[in-house]
Design a protein around this motif. Structure first.
Motif, PDB file in Angstrom:
ATOM      1  N   UNK A  11      33.643  36.342  36.617  1.00  0.00           N
ATOM      2  CA  UNK A  11      33.545  36.928  35.261  1.00  0.00           C
ATOM      3  C   UNK A  11      34.463  38.142  35.107  1.00  0.00           C
ATOM      4  N   UNK A  12      34.781  38.777  36.249  1.00  0.00           N
ATOM      5  CA  UNK A  12      35.726  39.912  36.188  1.00  0.00           C
ATOM      6  C   UNK A  12      37.163  39.433  36.295  1.00  0.00           C
ATOM      7  N   UNK A  13      37.346  38.113  36.437  1.00  0.00           N
ATOM      8  CA  UNK A  13      38.700  37.557  36.499  1.00  0.00           C
ATOM      9  C   UNK A  13      39.273  37.532  37.902  1.00  0.00           C
ATOM     10  N   UNK A  14      38.417  37.702  38.914  1.00  0.00           N
ATOM     11  CA  UNK A  14      38.930  37.690  40.294  1.00  0.00           C
ATOM     12  C   UNK A  14      39.179  36.274  40.799  1.00  0.00           C
ATOM     13  N   UNK A  15      39.950  36.208  41.879  1.00  0.00           N
ATOM     14  CA  UNK A  15      40.177  34.926  42.566  1.00  0.00           C
ATOM     15  C   UNK A  15      39.010  34.710  43.531  1.00  0.00           C
ATOM     16  N   UNK A  16      38.429  33.529  43.493  1.00  0.00           N
ATOM     17  CA  UNK A  16      37.303  33.255  44.407  1.00  0.00           C
ATOM     18  C   UNK A  16      37.870  32.629  45.686  1.00  0.00           C
ATOM     19  N   UNK A  49      39.959  31.068  34.037  1.00  0.00           N
ATOM     20  CA  UNK A  49      40.881  30.163  34.717  1.00  0.00           C
ATOM     21  C   UNK A  49      40.837  30.309  36.226  1.00  0.00           C
ATOM     22  N   UNK A  50      41.782  29.675  36.885  1.00  0.00           N
ATOM     23  CA  UNK A  50      41.915  29.758  38.348  1.00  0.00           C
ATOM     24  C   UNK A  50      43.395  29.756  38.671  1.00  0.00           C
ATOM     25  N   UNK A  51      43.757  30.355  39.789  1.00  0.00           N
ATOM     26  CA  UNK A  51      45.148  30.264  40.227  1.00  0.00           C
ATOM     27  C   UNK A  51      45.381  28.853  40.775  1.00  0.00           C
ATOM     28  N   UNK A  52      46.652  28.560  41.049  1.00  0.00           N
ATOM     29  CA  UNK A  52      46.971  27.237  41.607  1.00  0.00           C
ATOM     30  C   UNK A  52      46.263  27.037  42.954  1.00  0.00           C
ATOM     31  N   UNK A  53      46.325  28.047  43.826  1.00  0.00           N
ATOM     32  CA  UNK A  53      45.687  27.902  45.149  1.00  0.00           C
ATOM     33  C   UNK A  53      44.174  27.762  45.026  1.00  0.00           C
ATOM     34  N   UNK A  55      42.635  26.473  42.492  1.00  0.00           N
ATOM     35  CA  UNK A  55      42.360  25.128  41.969  1.00  0.00           C
ATOM     36  C   UNK A  55      42.449  24.093  43.099  1.00  0.00           C
ATOM     37  N   UNK A  56      43.384  24.325  44.028  1.00  0.00           N
ATOM     38  CA  UNK A  56      43.495  23.401  45.169  1.00  0.00           C
ATOM     39  C   UNK A  56      42.211  23.469  46.010  1.00  0.00           C
ATOM     40  N   UNK A  57      41.750  24.687  46.289  1.00  0.00           N
ATOM     41  CA  UNK A  57      40.508  24.826  47.087  1.00  0.00           C
ATOM     42  C   UNK A  57      39.326  24.193  46.343  1.00  0.00           C
ATOM     43  N   UNK A  58      39.274  24.443  45.040  1.00  0.00           N
ATOM     44  CA  UNK A  58      38.187  23.884  44.223  1.00  0.00           C
ATOM     45  C   UNK A  58      38.211  22.347  44.303  1.00  0.00           C
ATOM     46  N   UNK A  59      39.404  21.778  44.173  1.00  0.00           N
ATOM     47  CA  UNK A  59      39.542  20.314  44.214  1.00  0.00           C
ATOM     48  C   UNK A  59      39.091  19.781  45.575  1.00  0.00           C
ATOM     49  N   UNK A 177      41.842  23.809  32.265  1.00  0.00           N
ATOM     50  CA  UNK A 177      42.820  23.155  33.148  1.00  0.00           C
ATOM     51  C   UNK A 177      42.318  23.063  34.603  1.00  0.00           C
ATOM     52  N   UNK A 178      41.830  24.147  35.230  1.00  0.00           N
ATOM     53  CA  UNK A 178      41.377  23.985  36.625  1.00  0.00           C
ATOM     54  C   UNK A 178      40.185  23.042  36.766  1.00  0.00           C
TER      55      UNK A 178
END
Ligand code: URA
Length: 430
Positions: A11-16, A49-53, A55-59, A177-178
């Motif tokens: 919610x703070x916009x951080x990368x998980x 949103x999510x960064x590309x990396x 999104x890869x981890x999420x996938x 998108x992610x």
């Protein structure tokens, strides 16, 4: 971090970090916290949103939540196609058998209708006894035997996606998108494919209204998919009018059979051949697009592509005998031109919702789909019409739904006097 902290961080916009994504999704799947927290997480991703990396981890977490299919014969090119959804989009029903006839293996996990767009599984289920829920073993065996099987997602493939997708539906968090990348690609990778072709629809009947939106989804899907070793090509095809001659249920299967027998409409076949060429080139059969198109035309003209379709239906228990007689709508009505001129545009979104109203899509879980429902597009964009000419023929087996559809469609066509209006058969933005 605990689940609440992970949500707050997003919610703070951080990368998980990937370990937290894994922890969060796996704990949800083990029912260690309930839907409310997952909904908050989906909303936070939808907003930030999510960064590309990421999104890869999420996938990867989505993929690892279930079974994966493996094809061991390295001589066979295993591939699939995904469309972002449109009106009258029956491309999978044609492309799948054509690709199988070309020697590719197509393990296709397809979906049901989503919103105003039709679903391959709903259409195939109009064929009496056609099974769309097979075990993973039967699915794989069918692909190894005849080169194609189309079925719906199973309980055991990407269960994380099944549960999260249902929540996304309820909470308007589909268009992220992610989340779309994780959902689509985890299922495709689980199929055991090497190659994928994406048909990203752009236009007033697509989820992506602009090319920019489509391209940002395309880029993300390609980059994430390639990080898993997939070869991905993308076609951006126009959805400013329905694709082909019909939209609906059995009528689309009927139109696909006609296309597989060499009688497909120009716009539809253009999309099929464009996507098919990408897969044929990926597979190494040729590296030339004109040759890839003529391979597909020959497979249709020789009857081999239709034979594949028949084999697929047969192996999945379906019966194609005399269906045109059995699946007959009880009611039909035409939408006619209100004035003389040329069809300048169509409200494809409205036409999609009209097919849902006719019984071709699920308005709620209780909706009973109507196999006889659909719309025939007698005229398309660019065609000349005289006042009173039929433009659409709507049909189904429920009179009150047919009547409300006619009302819905009454202002879905713009007629003007521009003689030089270009036909929007197909737009490839590649
Ligand atoms: N289709 C899917 O399977 N997942 C999405 O997120 C969107 C469309």
């Amino acid at each position: 971090m605990n689940p609440k902290e992970i949500i707050q961080s997003k919610e703070k916009g951080n990368i998980i970090p990937s370990s937290d994504l894994e922890y969060f999704i796996n704990h949800y799947l083990n029912n260690e916290f309930d839907d409310d927290l997952m909904i908050s997480f989906l909303r936070a991703v939808h907003t930030h949103g999510m960064t590309n990396d990421e999104t890869i981890s999420f996938t990867k977490v989505m993929l690892d939540s279930g079974e994966k299919i493996e094809f061991t014969d390295s001589d066979i090119y295993v591939a699939d196609k995904h469309s972002t959804g449109g009106v009258g989009d029956k491309v999978s029903l044609i492309l799948g058998p054509v690709m199988a006839a070309a020697g590719l293996a197509i393990p296709m996990l397809a979906g049901r209708g989503l919103g105003h767009t039709g679903g391959t599984i709903d259409k195939l289920e109009t064929i009496p006894n056609f099974k769309t829920s097979l075990s993973i073993n039967d699915f794989k065996n069918n692909v190894e035997k005849i080169g194609i099987c189309i079925m719906s997602q199973t309980e055991t493939i990407c269960p994380a996606d099944r549960r999260m997708y249902a929540l996304r539906h309820q909470t308007n968090t589909i268009d992220s998108v992610p989340l779309i990348c994780g959902s689509i690609l985890s299922k495709k990778i689980a199929e055991g494919i090497k190659g994928l072709v994406l048909d990203i629809k752009i236009g007033n009947g697509a989820f992506m209204k602009s090319l920019d939106q489509g391209k940002s989804l395309g880029r993300a899907l390609q980059s994430v998919g390639e990080s898993f070793g997939l070869t991905i090509d993308i076609v951006y095809s126009g959805m400013d009018q329905p694709l082909g001659r019909t939209a609906g249920m059995w009528c689309e299967v009927q139109e696909s059979i006609a296309a597989l027998k060499g009688n497909g409409s120009k716009d539809l076949m253009k999309v099929v051949y464009e996507l098919g060429s990408k897969l044929i080139i990926q597979s190494g059969i040729t590296n030339d697009q004109a040759t890839a198109i003529s391979i597909q035309e020959n497979l249709i003209n020789s009857g081999k592509a239709f034979q594949k379709f028949e084999q697929m239906v047969d192996l999945q228990g379906g019966d194609l005998n005399n269906l045109d007689k059995f699946i007959q709508p009880l009611f039909e009505e035409n939408i006619t031109a209100k004035e003389n001129g040329y069809i300048e545009s169509m409200d494809t979104l409205k036409i999609g919702w009209a097919t849902v109203e006719l019984g071709c899509g699920q308005k709620s879980k209780l909706t009973q789909l109507d196999a006889t429902g659909g719309i025939e597009f007698i005229r398309k964009v660019g065609d000349e019409v005289k006042k009173g000419d039929p433009v659409f023929r709507c049909f189904n087996s429920n009179k009150s739904k047919l009547d409300s559809t006619i009302e819905l469609l009454s202002d879905s066509i713009i007629i003007g006097d521009n003689k030089n209006y270009t036909k929007l058969f197909y737009q490839s933005y590649n």
